[in-house]
Design an enzyme around this catalytic site. Structure first.
Site, PDB file in Angstrom:
ATOM      1  N   ASP A  41       0.840  -1.193   0.000  1.00 21.84           N
ATOM      2  CA  ASP A  41       0.000   0.000   0.000  1.00 21.84           C
ATOM      3  C   ASP A  41       0.876   1.244   0.000  1.00 21.84           C
ATOM      4  O   ASP A  41       1.548   1.539   0.982  1.00 21.84           O
ATOM      5  CB  ASP A  41      -0.904  -0.018   1.241  1.00 21.84           C
ATOM      6  N   ASP A  74      -1.602   5.848  -6.421  1.00 25.26           N
ATOM      7  CA  ASP A  74      -1.968   4.950  -5.326  1.00 25.26           C
ATOM      8  C   ASP A  74      -2.102   3.525  -5.831  1.00 25.26           C
ATOM      9  O   ASP A  74      -2.806   3.264  -6.816  1.00 25.26           O
ATOM     10  CB  ASP A  74      -3.284   5.420  -4.695  1.00 25.26           C
TER      11      ASP A  74
END
Length: 498
Positions: free
Chosen positions: A179, A378
């Site tokens: 992440d 992201d």
């Protein structure tokens, strides 16, 4: 009159031919092939049909392979290059959906939760609360707080890409979400107050000789946004904005990276109560810019990844650390938000369709001094979110250049969809991200026209957001090696480098 018939006939045929030629080319007014790309509909649908029948390896098989194929780890230098295999979420989970559309809707629901989570975290960072204002709340994490019921990760946000990392001494392998929007590394630990179902056995602290709890006064404990203290040991809590969180002790452990080696003393959360944000994974590896992320703790000068198509769950790529970016990378400045260290912002000047920039003011992409605006890259968000004005300009230009593609009804967050069931391939306008100096990152068509069922309905894979934060999602990143040059504050995009 009869003598004029051949001329009239020729004129009619010529006029009809011009009309047909013009009609057929209305789909794409520009004949310049650099402004269009061929989209292989058949190949895309074949993957959609196959993903539901994919059978992932069982956890036991993965563990056995890890134990027999990995040599003993050796210490990594701070400048060492190391890498890990990278796979999609569905490599661990049998999707278990009745059809492809239900799988897509599940993915989109998770994605909406993910975006809400990022916006909530940014809003907290931009609030007027000072760090000292949070301290009284941080001391209120009590043992009885470790009892919140677990909920299914299917209805919550979920990580989409995983790596296998060794934890402890001797090392045991675990599937961990990567992440780029998070900092704290963590994994589920026994004893569990509440632990969601994961593919690997839950980590047993007593089985590792390198496990060490961190004291409340440690620098790592002080770097947490939310912390507490119990018996002199540091407690952590990380919330993801959608009601999901992980709570437990902050510890240090040895992490092993396949054949590359290991790093001692990495701070990570040993979670005893973990509400199911990352179902199937053992935990999370934070690659964000904060002090507790793996990249910061290992002092990595760079990292990169290439995300495989999620409809190819058997495929894999790599997560690389301290390696040079490909020579053909399209690069742009990597920006940081002074209000939150976690997110990676990229300096974007605009987007184009069919080789033409869309109508959108540059300030709609800018990160201002107050920490609002900007666009982040992201790994956890699937669909790119653009501010409404930008999205509508992009969508309208794409629709203008594809008037002959048969329209279909919108699906979930998509409002621009097409029925491509009757074609095996179609030529469509290019869609590109634009950077300073005329640099352009051109997307393959499969990264912006995605199937939403197995019958041939495709949607334009962008979505609007009312937030000032825009996000480049992983559907647009698929098949591209994204390189974060942390030492020189650059981000690069290099297609076809998986």
């Amino acid at each position: 009159m009869a003598a004029n018939l051949p001329k009239l006939f020729f004129f009619s045929v010529f006029t009809f031919a011009v009309f047909v030629s013009t009609t057929l080319s209305r789909d794409l007014p520009d004949s310049n092939p650099t402004n269009t790309v061929l989209f292989d509909v058949s190949a895309s649908l074949e993957l959609a049909h196959g993903v539901l029948s994919f059978n992932p390896k069982t956890p036991k098989t993965l563990i056995d392979q890890d134990q027999t194929s990995s040599p003993p780890p050796f210490p990594l230098n701070l400048s060492s290059h190391f890498s890990l295999p990278l796979q999609s979420r569905d490599s661990l989970l049998n999707p278990n959906h009745r059809d492809y559309k239900s799988l897509v809707l599940s993915r989109l629901a998770r994605d909406s939760d993910r975006v809400n989570s990022l916006n909530a975290r940014l809003a907290l960072a931009l609030s007027n609360l000072r760090r000292s204002d949070l301290r009284p709340l941080q001391t209120e994490i009590r043992p009885e707080d470790l009892s919140t019921p677990v909920v299914s990760g299917v209805s919550q946000g979920s990580g989409e890409y995983f790596v296998r990392i060794g934890v402890g001494t001797p090392a045991r392998q675990y599937s961990m979400v990567i992440d780029t929007g998070s900092d704290v590394n963590w994994l589920q630990c026994e004893p569990c107050s509440d632990c969601y179902q994961q593919s690997d056995p839950i980590f047993q602290p007593g089985s590792s000789s390198s496990y060490s709890a961190l004291a409340c006064g440690s620098a790592q404990c002080g770097a947490l946004e939310t912390s507490g203290c119990r018996g002199g040991r540091c407690l952590y809590q990380v919330s993801y904005g959608d009601g999901s969180y992980t709570v437990g002790e902050l510890v240090t452990e040895t992490l092993s990276f396949g054949n590359s080696g290991s790093v001692k003393g990495v701070a990570l959360g040993c979670g005893h109560d973990n509400e199911g944000l990352f179902v199937a994974s053992a935990g999370l590896i934070g690659l964000g810019g904060g002090p507790l992320s793996l990249t910061s703790q290992t002092k990595a000068t760079s990292f990169s990844y290439c995300l495989v198509n999620r409809d190819e769950p058997g495929a894999s790529s790599t997560l690389e650390f301290n390696s040079a970016p490909p020579g053909d990378s399209v690069t742009a400045p990597l920006l940081r938000n002074g209000k939150t260290a976690a997110f990676y912002y990229v300096q974007l000047s605009g987007l184009s369709v069919g080789g033409r920039p869309i109508s959108a003011s540059p300030n709609l992409f800018e990160l201002d001094q107050s920490g609002n605006g900007g666009i982040i890259v992201d790994s956890g968000t699937a669909i790119t979110r653009l501010r409404t004005q930008v999205y509508e300009s992009l969508r309208d230009e794409f629709k203008r250049l594809t008037p002959n593609l048969p329209a279909a009804s919108g699906v979930a967050l998509f409002d621009t969809c097409y029925d491509l069931s009757s074609v095996s391939s179609v030529r469509v306008p290019t869609v590109s991200f634009l950077f300073a100096g005329g640099k352009s990152w051109d997307l393959p068509a499969k990264n912006y026209l995605i199937p939403v069922d197995s019958a041939g309905t495709y949607c334009f894979a962008f979505a609007p957001t009312t937030s000032s934060l825009s996000i480049i999602g992983n559907v647009q990143q698929q098949g591209t090696r994204v390189s974060y040059d942390l030492a020189n504050s650059r981000v690069g995009f290099s297609p076809n480098k998986c």
